[in-house]
Design an enzyme around this catalytic site. Structure first.
Site, PDB file in Angstrom:
ATOM      1  N   CYS A   1     -39.476  10.708  -3.714  1.00  0.00           N
ATOM      2  CA  CYS A   1     -38.336   9.722  -3.160  1.00  0.00           C
ATOM      3  C   CYS A   1     -38.658   9.364  -1.558  1.00  0.00           C
ATOM      4  O   CYS A   1     -37.909   8.553  -1.008  1.00  0.00           O
ATOM      5  CB  CYS A   1     -36.827  10.730  -3.220  1.00  0.00           C
TER       6      CYS A   1
ATOM      7  N   CYS B   1     -37.321  19.418  -2.783  1.00  0.00           N
ATOM      8  CA  CYS B   1     -36.887  18.476  -2.007  1.00  0.00           C
ATOM      9  C   CYS B   1     -35.252  18.265  -2.102  1.00  0.00           C
ATOM     10  O   CYS B   1     -34.755  18.508  -3.215  1.00  0.00           O
ATOM     11  CB  CYS B   1     -37.591  17.164  -2.394  1.00  0.00           C
TER      12      CYS B   1
ATOM     13  N   CYS C   1     -46.794  26.449   0.524  1.00  0.00           N
ATOM     14  CA  CYS C   1     -47.943  26.379  -0.334  1.00  0.00           C
ATOM     15  C   CYS C   1     -47.289  24.975  -1.182  1.00  0.00           C
ATOM     16  O   CYS C   1     -46.764  25.210  -2.050  1.00  0.00           O
ATOM     17  CB  CYS C   1     -48.380  27.473  -1.087  1.00  0.00           C
TER      18      CYS C   1
END
Length: 140
Positions: free
Chosen positions: A52, A98, A121
């Protein structure tokens, strides 16, 4: 501040992501260590969500962890990611997604450097990158 939430059908995600991106970002896969281009990236700039475009990490917080995946000790802002308990594969981990589109980015561990002690990570294929000169935020 996080950008407006994005919601798409899985078919829509399949049409805009590569098969590897779809596997990692939407199916919570993991790329092979040392296989991603951004693992080796040393340029100054901003790492974004590959799905996005939300800004997630600064190159200033990237460090060499030796794990084979890009590692960061902090996010640009805590509202850019959400953290979830992940007990898959008989391991206890914290998944990083996210906050804008819900895509899987990687995991965060408590073995990173100061000042946070955290190691985000992150799968390279989950990230985009904008060079510092392209962001208009060059340091004087």
């Amino acid at each position: 501040m996080a950008q407006n939430k994005i919601e798409k059908s899985e078919e829509d995600w399949k049409s805009v992501l590569t098969p590897e991106q779809y596997h990692v970002l939407r199916q919570k896969g993991t790329e092979r260590p040392f296989s991603g281009n951004l693992y080796y990236n040393k340029e100054k700039g901003i790492y974004t969500c590959a799905a996005c475009g939300q800004e997630l990490f600064s190159s200033d917080t990237k460090f060499e962890s030796g794990t084979g995946w890009p590692s960061f000790y902090d996010v640009i802002s805590s509202d850019r990611v959400r953290l979830h308990e992940d007990n898959s594969y008989f391991m206890k981990r914290i998944e990083v997604v996210c906050s804008r589109c819900g895509s899987h980015l990687g995991h965060v561990f408590e073995d990173g450097p100061e000042p946070t002690g955290q190691r985000y990570c992150i799968n390279s294929v989950s990230l985009g990158f904008t060079k510092e000169e392209d962001t208009g935020k060059e340091k004087e």
